[in-house]
Design a protein around this motif. Structure first.
Motif, PDB file in Angstrom:
ATOM      1  N   PHE A 177       0.837  -1.199   0.000  1.00  0.00           N
ATOM      2  CA  PHE A 177       0.000   0.000   0.000  1.00  0.00           C
ATOM      3  C   PHE A 177       0.873   1.250   0.000  1.00  0.00           C
ATOM      4  O   PHE A 177       1.557   1.545   0.969  1.00  0.00           O
ATOM      5  N   TYR A 224      -9.342  -7.382   4.933  1.00  0.00           N
ATOM      6  CA  TYR A 224      -9.588  -6.503   3.787  1.00  0.00           C
ATOM      7  C   TYR A 224      -8.300  -6.189   3.030  1.00  0.00           C
ATOM      8  O   TYR A 224      -8.325  -5.987   1.815  1.00  0.00           O
ATOM      9  N   SER A 249      -7.368  -9.117  -5.231  1.00  0.00           N
ATOM     10  CA  SER A 249      -8.102  -8.566  -6.367  1.00  0.00           C
ATOM     11  C   SER A 249      -7.162  -7.912  -7.370  1.00  0.00           C
ATOM     12  O   SER A 249      -7.387  -7.980  -8.582  1.00  0.00           O
ATOM     13  N   GLU A 250      -6.109  -7.279  -6.872  1.00  0.00           N
ATOM     14  CA  GLU A 250      -5.134  -6.674  -7.775  1.00  0.00           C
ATOM     15  C   GLU A 250      -4.330  -7.740  -8.521  1.00  0.00           C
ATOM     16  O   GLU A 250      -4.111  -7.639  -9.730  1.00  0.00           O
ATOM     17  N   LEU A 274      -0.761   0.057  -4.158  1.00  0.00           N
ATOM     18  CA  LEU A 274      -2.196   0.135  -3.944  1.00  0.00           C
ATOM     19  C   LEU A 274      -2.555   1.351  -3.104  1.00  0.00           C
ATOM     20  O   LEU A 274      -1.785   1.792  -2.249  1.00  0.00           O
ATOM     21  N   THR A 276     -12.226   1.317   0.696  1.00  0.00           N
ATOM     22  CA  THR A 276     -12.406   1.533  -0.742  1.00  0.00           C
ATOM     23  C   THR A 276     -11.117   2.014  -1.390  1.00  0.00           C
ATOM     24  O   THR A 276     -10.232   2.564  -0.724  1.00  0.00           O
ATOM     25  N   ASN A 277     -11.009   1.784  -2.688  1.00  0.00           N
ATOM     26  CA  ASN A 277      -9.955   2.411  -3.492  1.00  0.00           C
ATOM     27  C   ASN A 277     -10.550   3.447  -4.443  1.00  0.00           C
ATOM     28  O   ASN A 277      -9.852   3.975  -5.294  1.00  0.00           O
ATOM     29  N   PHE A 288      -7.827  -6.654  -1.042  1.00  0.00           N
ATOM     30  CA  PHE A 288      -7.285  -5.682  -1.981  1.00  0.00           C
ATOM     31  C   PHE A 288      -6.135  -6.277  -2.790  1.00  0.00           C
ATOM     32  O   PHE A 288      -6.062  -6.123  -4.014  1.00  0.00           O
ATOM     33  N   ILE A 294      -5.609   2.765  -0.503  1.00  0.00           N
ATOM     34  CA  ILE A 294      -6.721   2.297   0.310  1.00  0.00           C
ATOM     35  C   ILE A 294      -7.201   3.446   1.199  1.00  0.00           C
ATOM     36  O   ILE A 294      -6.398   4.174   1.776  1.00  0.00           O
ATOM     37  N   GLN A 346     -13.099  -1.399  -5.925  1.00  0.00           N
ATOM     38  CA  GLN A 346     -13.184  -2.146  -4.671  1.00  0.00           C
ATOM     39  C   GLN A 346     -13.755  -1.248  -3.574  1.00  0.00           C
ATOM     40  O   GLN A 346     -13.130  -0.250  -3.202  1.00  0.00           O
ATOM     41  N   THR A 347     -14.919  -1.630  -3.081  1.00  0.00           N
ATOM     42  CA  THR A 347     -15.553  -0.933  -1.970  1.00  0.00           C
ATOM     43  C   THR A 347     -16.214  -1.982  -1.080  1.00  0.00           C
ATOM     44  O   THR A 347     -17.026  -2.778  -1.550  1.00  0.00           O
TER      45      THR A 347
END
Length: 279
Positions: free
Chosen positions: A21, A131, A138-139, A66, A93-94, A135, A68, A98-99
């Motif tokens: 992140f 979470y 998903s990335e 990322l 959320t980003n 993230f 966040i 993604q939320t």
């Protein structure tokens, strides 16, 4: 696309070298809390921010960078004690695709706590880890077909620990949510093919036929996604974020039939596809 990720072989999952992140923002809504209790939570946003900025969930990937954003809506906090049980809701959320909204979150907290990664359950850190792995997974699904599987599986393990903890509220839903994502392989494959198509489109010296084939492969994969997956907020958030990009490229490559079909596949964003059909 203007950035590319390097996926390294799976060697030591938990290495604290760099964080995934690169930007973390944490806000708190304390409108439900007494003025006398707000001071106790003053350092909580910085504690969370520092944790995400320093934890390394995997050394297998470089340069994720990322972003966040978290918003905590604090509901209750005891009036006394050095360590108190905080009850809150948290938005993760980003601001792209993604939320997540975590309800029924409770954790023990003492001001200025030093959070350190561990596979053991911790009432605050584990909710952040769950979470965080969502993230990251998903990335990674973008850069390798089903590449995020290992991170989703770890999030599933965190949820299982949460279910068996003294702070079990909300963990049954989180367990079901991550199991659904692991199961959504048809969607996750189509998502990977979408970003691969974008790579082909925006990279130089790629033949037109290869770009067209990549877009067509994405479309063929997308229509195989079962209807029940399309109802998931995880899937709908993806289409909401990228429907314009999908429609624009189908239009640019004269994939009009595919564009027409997509308005029914992604009915929530039907007007976007119709706009490009008319053009």
């Amino acid at each position: 696309m203007n950035k590319f990720k390097k996926i390294l072989p799976f060697l030591g999952i938990f290495s604290f070298i760099l964080s995934q992140f690169s930007f973390v923002e944490v806000e708190m809504d304390l409108t439900q809390i007494r003025e006398s209790e707000k001071q106790f939570l003053k350092s909580l946003p910085e504690d969370i921010k520092s944790y995400y900025e320093n934890v390394m969930y995997s050394s297998d990937v470089e340069d994720l960078e990322l972003e966040i954003y978290l918003k905590l809506i604090v509901e209750t906090i005891p009036r006394t004690g050095n360590e108190r049980t905080v009850t809150t809701q948290i938005l993760f959320t980003n601001y792209i695709d993604q939320t997540y909204y975590a309800r029924n979150v409770s954790f023990n907290y003492s001001s200025g706590v030093n959070l350190t990664y561990s596979t053991n359950y911790h009432s605050l850190r584990s909710i952040l880890d769950y979470y965080g792995f969502l993230f990251v997974g998903s990335e990674i699904d973008i850069w390798a077909e089903l590449g995020g599987e290992i991170y989703f599986s770890i999030a599933d393990d965190v949820a299982s620990l949460g279910q068996g903890s003294n702070f079990k509220d909300g963990w049954d839903n989180r367990k079901q949510f991550i199991e659904n994502i692991i199961e959504f392989k048809e969607f996750r494959k189509s998502k990977f093919l979408f970003f691969r198509a974008l790579d082909y489109i925006y990279l130089e010296n790629i033949e037109l036929k290869n770009q067209l084939n990549a877009l067509t492969e994405f479309y063929n994969s997308s229509i195989q996604v079962p209807d029940y997956m399309l109802e998931s907020k995880y899937v709908r958030n993806f289409y909401k974020a990228y429907c314009e990009e999908i429609a624009k490229n189908f239009h640019n490559f004269n994939l009009i039939n595919e564009l027409q079909e997509f308005q029914f596949l992604d009915s929530e964003n039907k007007s976007i596809y119709q706009k490009y059909i008319i053009e």
